[in-house]
Every structure is written in structure tokens, then in C-alpha cells.
Design an enzyme around this catalytic site. Structure first.
Site, short mmCIF file in Angstrom:
data_model
loop_
_atom_site.label_atom_id
_atom_site.label_comp_id
_atom_site.label_asym_id
_atom_site.label_seq_id
_atom_site.Cartn_x
_atom_site.Cartn_y
_atom_site.Cartn_z
N ILE A 228 15.61 4.28 29.77
CA ILE A 228 14.18 4.33 30.12
C ILE A 228 13.92 5.50 31.06
O ILE A 228 12.96 6.27 30.90
CB ILE A 228 13.72 3.01 30.75
CG1 ILE A 228 13.74 1.88 29.72
CG2 ILE A 228 12.33 3.17 31.37
CD1 ILE A 228 12.72 2.03 28.62
N THR A 231 14.09 8.79 29.20
CA THR A 231 12.92 8.95 28.33
C THR A 231 11.67 9.26 29.13
O THR A 231 10.87 10.13 28.75
CB THR A 231 12.69 7.66 27.52
OG1 THR A 231 13.87 7.36 26.77
CG2 THR A 231 11.51 7.82 26.56
N GLU A 232 11.49 8.56 30.23
CA GLU A 232 10.25 8.70 31.01
C GLU A 232 10.19 9.98 31.84
O GLU A 232 9.12 10.58 31.97
CB GLU A 232 10.10 7.48 31.96
CG GLU A 232 9.82 6.17 31.25
CD GLU A 232 8.43 6.14 30.65
OE1 GLU A 232 7.62 7.04 30.91
OE2 GLU A 232 8.15 5.20 29.88
N SER A 233 11.33 10.39 32.41
CA SER A 233 11.25 11.47 33.40
C SER A 233 12.40 12.46 33.39
O SER A 233 12.39 13.39 34.20
CB SER A 233 11.18 10.84 34.80
OG SER A 233 12.40 10.17 35.11
N TYR A 361 8.71 6.12 20.96
CA TYR A 361 9.32 5.71 22.23
C TYR A 361 10.54 4.83 22.00
O TYR A 361 11.60 5.04 22.60
CB TYR A 361 8.27 4.95 23.06
CG TYR A 361 8.68 4.64 24.47
CD1 TYR A 361 8.52 5.59 25.48
CD2 TYR A 361 9.21 3.40 24.81
CE1 TYR A 361 8.88 5.30 26.79
CE2 TYR A 361 9.58 3.11 26.10
CZ TYR A 361 9.41 4.05 27.09
OH TYR A 361 9.77 3.76 28.38
#
Length: 375
Positions: A228, A231-233, A361
Site C-alpha cells: 500500500i 502504491t500510494e507514495s 489499484y
């Protein structure tokens, strides 16, 4: 056609919002455990909360435009760090996806000195986002471990931790790699600095202990938390996004953050950006939200792998988006999910989810999970 297939086809053709699902089908979000009191009725980590952020960025952009021109406005995002200093005359952009650092200045007097200070500031910016104001030109307090330590090496291939080495490298860059370009009828003096090849892995290692504690505290797998964050940052603790989301796990204060504060932390209000820019707080909050997805929002999904796929998709598109993929009726949607094999649930969420971003996602997160497990 079977009834549940008819509903699925009807939904895909007509579309339906999470709010409408709740209104028409009386979705039951009644709390059932001690972590789920006062539960928000429409759980969704990424419902937009942009008013305050928009106001801030509009003012910020105007100040940038005065110095750099309308076409040269750069602002920090999820995978890039942008910081202005020197009354907006100098700035740095770190692109974590490309692994590049651009430091530049449009100062008209002694530009090399302005650029030198900007390079030094970049190399020594601390590994504490709560100390750095991304939406102003305030100076950065250069103390503590640098954020880019080991992610950049100097002309001798050595990591940069101390002031003397940063100053020496800045002098080297200006002497050997200085470039000039036109920016809004002004000259921009700049240097480009490559990051080391394994810069993402280096950042990820820094958070190993925090991830381990959060995983144990909330019963969420470590590989999922890592995936996560990537993927996010891309492990950028300074990350900020259009949804008013902050930090490593891109937590939205008004939605996921508020739920976690009320249901898990027994606190009123919502986390501030400063709170979420702290990596320990951010990973704890993001993982706690996964706890709520697992044990409340999607608790009726029986198969552990199907549940994990649903949780990942819900982190991006909300629990309602997951259910809407299968049926307009919550009970029927859960029943359909439980009748399917995990690979079929995955196929539906990556091919038929009403939100294209959520479809991609889930693919990204599961791919990154495999990468972490293969190391």
C-alpha cells in the site's frame, strides 16, 4: 438470466453512487464491536475533502507564478517532493518514480550562491516531514538525519550526512554540472542529481520497525502494508494528494483519519496534516483503517483471500465500491462474493469495478505484494 447476474449487468449499464446504494437498499452500518462505535455511515478513504487544500494551494500557486511564471508552477504530490525557499526564488523537485532531483533558482543576483544554498538545503533536509512546510517558502531547519541520506551519493560515491560533505558536493555540481535555461523571460540556473538505483528500497527499510509494530497491533500482514505504501507514495513521507491525503499511506483526515480517531483511538476530531506527516502516526492510522475494513466494513466476506482483495480495493474506492461491483443490494453482493472463488473476486474487482482507478489499484498492490514476498 439469473437474478444476481441481472443486477450486476443493470448496475454496470446505469452506474450508481455509494450514497444511492445506502439510500435505496438501507445498507446496515450498525456498529458491532468496541472499535466500531459512532461509525461513519458511508465509509470511504478517498471521498474528496479539498476545500481547505484548494484554498491553500491557490494562494501558494499565486506566489509561485509571480517568480516562475504560470507555466512553471510545481507543487508537491504523491510521488514527488517540491520545496520552495529563498522567498520562492529557489526550489527543489525530487521525482521518486524517475529517481531524479532537480534544484534550480531564478535569482537575478548571485544566482550561483542561491543555487548552492538550495542544493545544500536539499541534501540536508531532515527526515521529519512535520518540520517542513511544503506550501510556503519558509526555510528548513537542517538538523538530524537527512531525508535523502544514502539515496544520493556525492562525486566520491559517498552518502551525504554532514554539512561539510553537502557543501563540497554543491560546489562540485555548480563547477561541473551547472546548466542554464529560459524560464518566463528569466534565466534559471539548475543542476540535476541522479538518485541511487535502489532508492525506493532504501526508503522502505527505514519504516520496517514501524510497519512491524502496526501489523502486529492490528492483525494486518506486513506485505500488504508495504505494498500500500509503495502504491500510494513510493515511500515518500512528504506525499500529499488531490484528495487532501497525507503521508506514506495517503490518509485522508476527514474520512479514514476521523474514523480511526473515533473508533480506534477514542479521540474526537480528526488528525492534522502535521500528525499524518509523522511516519509512525501515518502507518498506524492507515493500518488501523485496514482493521476497520477487515473487521467491520467487509466483515461478512468469508474467504480470507477474497476479503483481502476486497479490503485493498476498498482502501482506494470505498467499501461501497466493492459491493457495487457485484450487486446493487448489499446482502446479495456479499452472497455473490462468498459464492465466488478468490480469483473470480479478483477478476471482478479488476475488470468490473465501477471506478477505473480502483481497478488498476488492486492490480498494483497485489503485484507489489508479490515483489516484497519474493525478496
Amino acid at each position: 438470466m439469473k437474478p444476481y447476474l441481472y443486477c450486476l449487468v443493470l448496475f454496470l449499464l446505469t452506474g450508481c453512487s455509494r450514497e444511492m446504494i445506502a439510500k435505496l437498499y438501507d445498507v446496515d452500518y450498525e456498529p458491532t464491536n468496541r472499535f466500531a462505535k459512532n461509525l461513519a455511515q458511508l465509509p470511504g478513504q478517498y471521498r474528496k475533502d479539498t476545500a481547505a487544500l484548494d484554498a491553500l494551494i491557490n494562494s501558494f500557486s499565486g506566489k509561485i507564478e509571480q517568480k516562475w511564471g504560470r507555466k512553471e508552477i510545481k507543487i508537491a504530490g504523491k510521488r514527488n517532493y517540491v520545496k520552495y525557499i529563498d522567498n520562492y526564488l529557489s526550489r527543489t523537485e525530487v521525482n521518486f518514480d524517475k529517481g531524479t532531483i532537480l534544484v534550480e533558482t531564478v535569482a537575478t543576483t548571485e544566482p550561483k550562491q542561491h543555487l548552492r544554498q538550495a542544493i545544500i538545503t536539499t541534501l540536508l533536509t531532515p527526515d521529519n516531514p512535520s518540520q517542513v512546510d511544503l506550501f510556503s517558502s519558509k526555510n528548513v531547519q537542517l538538523q538530524g538525519q537527512p531525508f535523502l541520506y544514502k539515496q544520493v551519493v556525492d562525486q566520491d560515491h559517498q552518502p551525504i550526512q554532514w554539512s561539510w560533505r553537502a557543501k563540497r558536493f554543491a560546489d562540485y555540481l555548480i563547477t561541473h554540472q551547472l546548466k542554464v535555461k529560459e524560464v518566463d523571460f528569466k534565466k534559471s540556473y539548475y543542476v540535476e542529481i541522479p538518485m541511487v538505483a535502489d532508492q525506493i528500497e532504501i526508503r522502505s527499510y527505514k519504516y520496517a520497525n514501524i510497519v512491524r509494530r502496526a501489523a502486529k497491533r492490528y492483525g494486518i500482514d506486513e506485505d500488504l502494508i508495504y505494498a500500500i505504501i509503495k502504491t500510494e507514495s513510493s515511500f515518500n513521507p512528504y506525499a500529499v494528494s488531490w484528495a487532501n491525503a497525507y503521508g506514506l499511506m495517503q490518509v485522508v483526515p476527514k474520512t479514514a483519519g476521523r474514523d480511526v480517531f473515533r473508533l480506534v483511538k477514542n479521540r474526537s476530531g480528526q488528525p492534522s496534516p502535521k500528525y499524518l506527516f509523522n511516519p509512525e502516526n501515518n502507518i498506524d492510522t492507515g493500518t488501523a483503517y485496514f482493521y476497520l475494513l477487515k473487521n467491520r466494513y467487509l466483515r461478512e466476506v468469508n474467504n480470507p483471500l477474497s476479503l483481502e482483495y476486497s479490503m485493498i480495493s476498498a482502501y482506494n474506492g470505498g467499501a461501497g465500491g466493492v459491493l457495487n461491483t457485484f450487486s446493487r443490494n448489499k446482502s446479495r453482493a456479499v452472497s455473490d462474493i462468498n459464492r465466488l472463488q478468490p480469483n473470480q473476486v479478483y477478476w471482478a474487482l479488476t475488470k468490473k469495478h465501477p471506478n477505473a482507478e480502483s481497478r488498476r489499484y488492486l492490480e498494483k498492490v497485489t503485484r507489489y505484494q508479490k515483489e516484497f514476498n519474493n525478496k
